[in-house]
Design an enzyme around this catalytic site. Structure first.
Site, short mmCIF file in Angstrom:
data_model
loop_
_atom_site.label_atom_id
_atom_site.label_comp_id
_atom_site.label_asym_id
_atom_site.label_seq_id
_atom_site.Cartn_x
_atom_site.Cartn_y
_atom_site.Cartn_z
N ALA A 1 37.30 44.90 43.01
CA ALA A 1 35.85 44.74 42.95
C ALA A 1 35.54 43.25 42.96
O ALA A 1 36.41 42.43 42.65
CB ALA A 1 35.31 45.39 41.68
N GLY B 1 39.82 47.45 41.72
CA GLY B 1 38.95 48.34 42.49
C GLY B 1 39.55 48.68 43.85
O GLY B 1 39.24 49.74 44.40
N GLU C 1 41.78 51.43 43.15
CA GLU C 1 40.95 52.60 42.80
C GLU C 1 40.40 53.25 44.07
O GLU C 1 40.34 54.48 44.17
CB GLU C 1 39.81 52.16 41.87
CG GLU C 1 40.33 51.77 40.49
CD GLU C 1 39.25 51.21 39.58
OE1 GLU C 1 38.47 50.35 40.04
OE2 GLU C 1 39.18 51.64 38.42
N GLU D 1 42.73 44.41 35.70
CA GLU D 1 41.45 44.26 34.98
C GLU D 1 41.62 43.73 33.56
O GLU D 1 40.80 42.94 33.08
CB GLU D 1 40.71 45.61 34.93
CG GLU D 1 40.06 46.03 36.24
CD GLU D 1 41.00 46.79 37.16
OE1 GLU D 1 42.23 46.77 36.93
OE2 GLU D 1 40.50 47.41 38.12
C1 3H9 Z 1 37.95 45.20 39.32
O1 3H9 Z 1 38.39 45.52 40.37
C2 3H9 Z 1 37.14 46.09 38.45
C3 3H9 Z 1 37.11 47.53 38.88
O2 3H9 Z 1 38.13 48.24 38.26
C4 3H9 Z 1 35.84 48.18 38.41
C5 3H9 Z 1 34.65 48.08 39.20
C6 3H9 Z 1 33.52 48.94 38.72
N1 3H9 Z 1 36.42 39.00 43.33
O3 3H9 Z 1 43.44 33.87 44.47
P1 3H9 Z 1 43.11 33.33 45.80
C7 3H9 Z 1 38.40 34.83 45.54
S1 3H9 Z 1 38.15 43.65 38.68
C8 3H9 Z 1 35.80 37.89 43.76
O4 3H9 Z 1 43.16 31.88 46.01
P2 3H9 Z 1 45.47 34.45 46.97
C9 3H9 Z 1 38.95 33.67 44.77
O5 3H9 Z 1 38.06 33.27 43.78
C10 3H9 Z 1 39.04 42.79 39.94
N2 3H9 Z 1 36.48 36.85 44.31
O6 3H9 Z 1 43.95 34.05 46.95
C11 3H9 Z 1 39.13 32.64 45.86
O7 3H9 Z 1 37.85 32.09 46.12
P3 3H9 Z 1 37.73 30.56 46.53
C12 3H9 Z 1 40.45 43.14 39.93
C13 3H9 Z 1 37.80 36.97 44.42
O8 3H9 Z 1 45.78 34.87 48.33
C14 3H9 Z 1 39.52 33.48 47.07
O9 3H9 Z 1 39.07 34.81 46.79
N3 3H9 Z 1 41.17 42.30 40.83
C15 3H9 Z 1 38.48 38.09 43.98
O10 3H9 Z 1 46.28 33.37 46.31
C16 3H9 Z 1 40.99 33.51 47.35
O11 3H9 Z 1 41.66 33.87 46.14
C17 3H9 Z 1 41.75 41.15 40.45
O12 3H9 Z 1 41.71 40.77 39.31
C18 3H9 Z 1 37.75 39.16 43.42
N4 3H9 Z 1 38.32 40.28 43.00
O13 3H9 Z 1 45.57 35.72 46.02
C19 3H9 Z 1 42.46 40.40 41.53
N5 3H9 Z 1 39.81 37.90 44.19
O14 3H9 Z 1 38.48 30.42 47.81
C20 3H9 Z 1 42.02 38.99 41.56
C21 3H9 Z 1 39.92 36.70 44.77
O15 3H9 Z 1 36.25 30.37 46.65
N6 3H9 Z 1 42.53 38.29 42.69
N7 3H9 Z 1 38.71 36.13 44.90
O16 3H9 Z 1 38.34 29.79 45.42
C22 3H9 Z 1 43.81 37.89 42.80
O17 3H9 Z 1 44.64 38.15 41.97
C23 3H9 Z 1 44.17 37.06 44.00
O18 3H9 Z 1 42.98 36.54 44.53
C24 3H9 Z 1 44.88 37.85 45.13
C25 3H9 Z 1 44.99 36.94 46.36
C26 3H9 Z 1 46.27 38.26 44.67
C27 3H9 Z 1 44.09 39.07 45.53
#
Ligand code: 3H9
Length: 691
Positions: free
Chosen positions: A63, A103, A106, A126
């Site tokens: 999400a 998400g 999910e 999360e």
């Molecule tokens: C959730 O899902 C809740 C649900 O259960 C419920 C819903 C009702 N959202 O890390 P990077 C941005 S909670 C918004 O450098 P990588 C990040 O800020 C979510 N933005 O890339 C960055 O922006 P910028 C659960 C996001 O390739 C850019 O994308 N998910 C999100 O090294 C690149 O990111 C997580 O906690 C996001 N979800 O790694 C996963 N994710 O370029 C969180 C990333 O402006 N994300 N951005 O600085 C990660 O762990 C890593 O980003 C990922 C890619 C492994 C996906």
């Protein structure tokens, strides 16, 4: 942002694409677009089955974390979209590659079949954001994998491999190569039946797994997310809708919690600090392959280990033969310990050691791309080293100093081209601590700064840029924090109370134990220097008394505390007596000090100094201060950092407390930072400066 549709015979393939991680944003309409595209495929007479896949590098990173500052009810759009997928009358196959997190996973679980490409990471992170899987994850994952495996994923936040996902029933198949082709092949075999995850029975191990997980919850934890995840699994019943309702309600509560807000700030903060304001994206980092480290002491050794662990070739120069041999032995021992503990394979350790070259002369640094100087903190010694490096190194080599107390600009002046000098301030032990203060001198070239930040990332550190000032960002703030801690001792608190209050608030270690670990002699040396430089800004003399007894902390077996086993702090009645007598000696009547006052004074001292530092431009943004405190000083992640915490309290209230302290004893230490005064007057937050 796009959802593209392709028809492959009777199968419709929907590819979802939204920025770098295909985040499921409600705010920008992406989730609605997916729902609409899905509904169209569902209504299409010619479509018999639907495949959903991710565009670009991954299936979906979750999400959109940015949506969580809004109305929790808006997230129902996401939940309803997923229910629409699950309740489809046509089989839905998820073609998963790269990453499926939160998400994203999910959404995958709302489909009827999941095929993952080998190498894919699937997880529920999360909890690391102070949240629970709020898009059906707590209800569907246990049904697919059993409650124990699901709780393990949701409470650790750690992703599993595609192979492990297959083992636990999270995916149906793992394939090498094109995962969409594999999904189409599955649909082509014989149309598989519709099989909603939410209709699966409640797992047989629910009660047992919930009980085991409850028993492991940490009492007093700042984040309630782990406890609420367990509650959600406990709420599993044959009625999917009631479980989903519990999950949505608890998700909304966590979303508003201070801990989740802090942890979300950290998520974006870690990424923000890597960006240097005002620099064009044309400025590219230089390649760094060979590094020289000058100095084989504790710091040089730790730095060398960190670099070798990151796969770099390192030449260590240490003029004293014995010290060089000792450093080499420590490096070999530390790397071998990683093998013994099963962290790395022997061949990897061998390769790391083979990349290490000890040398007895700076002449060995003729071909390195970067030199990190970690010699004695004396400007004369630095002059010798940098004058020699100027002559010996390639003109494009970057020259970095690990100084924590000297003026980087003065060091840069020893080099004919000061633009190639930068500060790389590591924290001890350098192979463990994640923080790296990257100090920008007045002449440091933008390309050198960018290279240093890129290098920080490469060696697994969180690099934060600091301008030149005494103590840079971290230690300058820490001095004010300690100043209050020592005053609290003379006014009425005892070390164990100060430490317990700060640790209960979330600091990894209270100030007394921290300085016993770092070495009380280090703080003593700083205070002696300050007594000359800033006689109008005194410290409590009580801590000097302890130092005068030769009690420097763990390294001497005694400091503020006793260390009977060398590591565990035990209060010492002799020190308690010394503190009480010191108060009497300076004519101070000891009073009862509340834990609230201890926390307030120690934390607001950090906030006020942080605001001075941001106001002076030493830190680019408040978030830079926050990340330094999280990664270098054991500040609790759930509180987001001192500046974020000040926003949570509210800047007018912060300022009011500071003004109260400014009117009290040693009020001179509480001169409110102009930036704080200004923001509070305008009803603003530090956060606005982070954009
Ligand atoms: C959730 O899902 C809740 C649900 O259960 C419920 C819903 C009702 N959202 O890390 P990077 C941005 S909670 C918004 O450098 P990588 C990040 O800020 C979510 N933005 O890339 C960055 O922006 P910028 C659960 C996001 O390739 C850019 O994308 N998910 C999100 O090294 C690149 O990111 C997580 O906690 C996001 N979800 O790694 C996963 N994710 O370029 C969180 C990333 O402006 N994300 N951005 O600085 C990660 O762990 C890593 O980003 C990922 C890619 C492994 C996906």
């Amino acid at each position: 942002m796009s959802v593209t549709k392709e028809a492959a015979g009777a199968v419709t393939v929907l590819r979802i694409g939204n920025g770098p991680v295909n985040a499921l944003s409600v705010g920008n309409g992406f989730v609605t677009e997916i729902g609409d595209a899905f509904a169209a495929a569902e209504a299409d007479q010619d479509c018999a089955a639907i495949v959903i896949a991710g565009e670009g590098r991954m299936f979906c990173g979750g999400a959109d974390i940015g949506d969580f500052d809004g109305d929790p009810a808006s997230l129902d759009t996401l939940r309803n979209m997923q229910l629409g997928v699950e309740n489809s009358g046509k089989p839905v196959i998820m073609a998963i590659h790269g990453v499926a997190l939160g998400g994203g996973l999910e959404l995958a679980m709302a489909g009827h079949y999941r095929i993952a490409q080998a190498g894919t990471k699937l997880g529920m992170p999360e909890v690391t954001l102070g949240l629970l899987p709020g898009g059906g994850g707590t209800q569907r994952l246990p049904r697919l994998t059993g409650a124990a495996a699901a709780l393990d994923m949701m409470l650790s936040g750690k992703p599993v491999s595609a192979e492990r996902a297959l083992e636990i029933g999270l995916v149906d198949k793992v394939v090498e190569g094109d995962v969409v082709a594999a999904a189409l092949a599955l649909a082509a075999e014989a149309l598989p039946p519709v099989r909603p995850s939410g209709a699966l029975p409640v797992p047989a191990d629910k009660a047992e797994a919930v009980e085991a997980a409850r028993a492991k919850l940490r009492p007093g934890a700042l984040s309630q997310a782990p406890a609420r995840i367990v509650d959600c699994v406990a709420a599993l019943s044959d009625d999917l809708a009631s479980g989903l309702a519990v999950e949505a309600r608890l998700f909304g509560e966590l979303m508003a919690s201070e801990a989740s807000r802090g942890l979300r700030h950290v998520f974006f903060g870690e990424r923000k600090v890597a960006r240097i304001p005002g620099l064009s994206s044309d400025v590219r980092p230089r390649p760094i392959a060979r590094v020289g480290v000058v100095g084989g002491g504790l710091m040089g050794t730790g730095i060398t280990i960190a670099l070798l662990n990151a796969g770099l070739s390192v030449t260590m120069v240490e003029l004293r033969e014995e010290a060089l041999a000792k450093a080499g032995a420590t490096i070999a021992k530390t790397i071998q310990r990683d093998v013994d503990k099963g962290r790395i394979a022997q061949d990897k350790a061998d390769a790391r050691l083979a990349a290490f070259t000890p040398a007895g002369s700076l002449d060995a640094l003729g071909d390195v791309d970067l030199v990190i100087e970690a010699v004695f903190e004396d400007i004369g010694v630095k002059e010798e080293v940098f004058t020699a490096l100027d002559r010996i190194t390639k003109p494009e080599a970057i020259l970095a100093s690990n100084t924590s107390t000297l003026d980087l600009d003065a060091i840069a002046a020893f080099v004919s081209d000061p633009s190639r000098v930068v500060g790389l301030h590591f924290f001890s032990p350098a192979n463990i601590m994640r923080l790296l203060e990257v100090v920008r001198g007045k002449a440091t070239a933008p390309e050198v700064l960018v290279t240093a930040m890129d290098f920080a990332k490469r060696i697994g550190k969180v690099g934060v840029v600091a301008g030149v000032c005494d103590g840079f960002i971290g230690n300058r703030i820490f001095e004010e924090y300690l100043r209050q801690a020592w005053f609290l001792l003379e006014e009425g608190a005892l070390p164990q109370q100060v430490d317990a209050a700060m640790e209960a608030w979330g600091m990894a270690m209270g100030p007394c134990r921290t300085m016993d670990l770092a070495g009380q002699d280090i703080g003593w040396a700083v205070r002696k220097r300050r007594a000359v430089e800033q006689p109008d800004r005194p410290y409590s003399g009580v801590i000097d008394r302890i130092c005068e007894m030769g009690r420097f902390g763990q390294k001497t077996g005694k400091g503020i505390y006793l260390y009977p086993d060398g590591r565990t702090a035990e209060p010492d009645p002799e020190i308690d007596r010394l503190i009480i007598e010191y108060s009497a000696e300076i004519g101070l009547e000891r009073r009862t000090i509340s834990d609230e006052e201890i926390v307030s004074r120690c934390v607001l001292a950090m906030v006020n100094e942080g605001a001075h530092i941001v106001g002076e431009g030493i830190a680019y943004r408040p978030v830079d201060v926050d990340m330094i405190y999280l990664y270098g000083y054991g500040f609790p992640r759930e509180r987001g950092g001192p500046m974020f915490h000040a926003d949570v309290i509210g800047l007018p209230a912060v300022l009011e407390s500071i003004r109260t302290y400014a009117a009290g004893r040693h009020g001179w230490a509480w001169e409110p930072a102009p930036l704080l005064v200004d923001l509070a007057a305008r009803g603003e937050t530090f956060e606005i400066l982070n954009a």
